[in-house]
Design an enzyme around this catalytic site. Structure first.
Site, short mmCIF file in Angstrom:
data_model
loop_
_atom_site.label_atom_id
_atom_site.label_comp_id
_atom_site.label_asym_id
_atom_site.label_seq_id
_atom_site.Cartn_x
_atom_site.Cartn_y
_atom_site.Cartn_z
N HIS A 141 1.20 0.02 3.49
CA HIS A 141 2.28 0.47 4.38
C HIS A 141 2.77 1.85 3.96
O HIS A 141 2.21 2.85 4.35
CB HIS A 141 3.41 -0.56 4.40
CG HIS A 141 3.12 -1.75 5.26
ND1 HIS A 141 3.15 -1.68 6.62
CD2 HIS A 141 2.80 -3.03 4.95
CE1 HIS A 141 2.84 -2.87 7.13
NE2 HIS A 141 2.62 -3.71 6.13
N GLU B 175 -3.06 -4.62 3.09
CA GLU B 175 -1.98 -4.22 3.99
C GLU B 175 -1.18 -3.02 3.46
O GLU B 175 0.00 -3.14 3.14
CB GLU B 175 -1.04 -5.41 4.27
CG GLU B 175 -1.72 -6.57 4.96
CD GLU B 175 -0.75 -7.65 5.36
OE1 GLU B 175 0.29 -7.32 5.95
OE2 GLU B 175 -1.02 -8.83 5.06
N HIS C 201 -0.25 3.91 9.64
CA HIS C 201 1.14 3.44 9.61
C HIS C 201 2.12 4.49 9.06
O HIS C 201 3.15 4.75 9.67
CB HIS C 201 1.22 2.17 8.78
CG HIS C 201 2.59 1.60 8.65
ND1 HIS C 201 3.14 0.74 9.58
CD2 HIS C 201 3.55 1.78 7.72
CE1 HIS C 201 4.37 0.42 9.22
NE2 HIS C 201 4.64 1.04 8.09
N GLU D 299 1.42 -4.49 0.87
CA GLU D 299 2.31 -5.62 1.15
C GLU D 299 1.88 -6.90 0.45
O GLU D 299 2.68 -7.82 0.28
CB GLU D 299 2.40 -5.86 2.67
CG GLU D 299 3.58 -6.74 3.03
CD GLU D 299 3.85 -6.81 4.52
OE1 GLU D 299 4.65 -7.69 4.93
OE2 GLU D 299 3.30 -6.00 5.28
#
Length: 302
Positions: free
Chosen positions: A274, A272, A232, A289
Site C-alpha cells: 500500500h 498487498e 495505489h 498489509e
C-alpha cells in the site's frame, strides 16, 4: 547517465498478518512511522530494525495515511472514527474530531501555511487543521468525488485525487478549488506526490497507469506493462524518479521523468503493498498489509 538499476528487497515483519500496515512516512527523528489500519496502532521502526508501536483509542479507528507535520509531530487520518490524530516522536497521542459526520478522512499532507490539509472521502470535502486542532472544511464543486490522496504542490497549493470523479483537484490556501478531468475514463486516481520537475505525479488504480499533471493543468498518462496492476501509492525519490506500489500485482514500480517504467517483484506472494515512502538512508520503504515493511535498495548507477 544509465537508467537501468537493480533493486535488492528485504521484508521486515512488523505485525501479525491481520494488523494491516498501510500508510508509511519518514519521521523527523529519522525513523519509519506507519499505520496499522486494522488494529488501530501507529508503528515506528528505525532503519536498523528497532520496532515499537502505540495503541490508539478506539482500536477500530482505522488509521490510514500518516505524514510529518510542521510541528515535528506525526499526523494521521482516522478513517473509521472520523478524526485526525497526532503523535509525537516520544509517543504522546492526541485526536481531533471532525465537524462533518461520516467524513472518512484519508489523505493528509502538510501545507505551505503551516497547517495540515486532508481529504474527506465520505463528506466530499477538503479539510484543514492547524497544529492547535482548529478545523476548517471546504466543499468541492463535484458531488460524489471521493477525494483520496493529497500532496503539497510546488505552487503552494494542495493537489488531490478525486477517485470517483476521475479528476485531479487543486485547492489554494484560501480555499479556491480547480478540477482537472483525466483523459482516460474510469481511471480512479488514488495516490499523488509532488515531483522534482515541478509537476504532480499520481497513480490510476482503475486504468493501470501513472499520470503527471503540470501546474497549468496539462496531463500526461503512462500505461503500465500490466494494466491490471492496481497502482495505489506513489512517492518521489531524491533522484527525480517516482516509485509506486502495485497492490494488485505484488510489485513496486519506478517511473523516470521521461516516462520509462521498471518493476520489481516483492519476495512474498500476495503481500498487498500500500503506502510507500522515501527512507532517510536513500532506500524506499513500502507498507505490506500482510504484516511487514519492505526495504528497497537501488544498487546500480542512476
Amino acid at each position: 547517465m544509465p537508467r537501468d538499476l537493480t533493486v535488492s528487497i528485504e521484508e521486515l515483519p512488523v505485525s501479525g498478518p491481520d494488523a494491516g500496515p498501510y500508510g508509511i512516512t519518514t519521521g523527523p527523528d529519522g525513523a519509519l512511522w506507519f499505520t496499522m489500519v486494522h488494529h488501530g496502532r501507529i508503528g515506528r521502526m528505525t532503519p536498523g530494525g528497532e520496532l515499537s508501536s502505540h495503541q490508539l483509542d478506539p482500536a477500530s479507528c482505522g488509521p490510514t495515511v500518516i505524514t510529518t507535520g510542521p510541528d515535528g509531530a506525526l499526523w494521521f487520518t482516522e478513517y473509521q472514527s472520523h478524526r485526525i490524530g497526532r503523535i509525537t516522536t516520544t509517543g504522546e497521542i492526541r485526536s481531533f474530531p471532525l465537524p462533518a459526520p461520516d467524513a472518512g478522512p484519508f489523505g493528509i499532507a502538510a501545507g505551505a501555511d503551516g497547517a495540515l490539509w486532508f481529504t474527506e472521502t465520505g463528506a466530499g470535502r477538503i479539510g484543514r487543521i492547524t497544529t492547535e486542532g482548529a478545523v476548517t472544511e471546504f466543499s468541492l464543486p463535484v458531488t460524489g468525488a471521493f477525494p483520496s490522496a493529497i500532496a503539497a504542490g510546488p505552487d503552494d497549493g494542495l493537489w488531490f485525487t478525486m477517485n470517483q470523479a476521475n479528476a485531479i483537484g487543486r485547492i489554494g490556501l484560501g480555499g479556491d478549488v480547480a478540477v482537472h478531468p483525466l483523459p482516460t475514463a474510469d481511471a480512479a486516481p488514488v495516490g499523488i506526490t509532488g515531483g522534482s520537475d515541478g509537476a504532480m505525479w499520481f497513480v490510476e488504480i482503475g486504468a493501470g497507469q501513472i499520470g503527471r499533471i503540470e501546474p497549468g493543468g496539462r496531463i500526461d498518462e503512462f500505461p503500465l506493462p500490466d494494466r491490471a496492476a492496481r497502482p495505489h501509492a506513489i512517492v518521489a525519490d531524491p533522484h527525480g524518479d517516482h516509485w509506486f506500489t502495485e497492490w494488485g500485482a505484488n510489485r513496486i514500480g519506478r517511473i523516470t521523468p521521461d516516462g520509462r517504467i521498471d518493476e520489481h517483484e516483492l519476495p512474498t506472494p500476495a503481500s498487498e503493498p500500500h503506502g510507500i515512502a522515501a527512507g532517510p538512508d536513500g532506500t524506499l520503504w513500502a507498507a505490506l498489509e500482510t504484516g511487514a515493511l519492505a526495504r528497497l535498495t537501488p544498487s546500480a548507477p542512476r
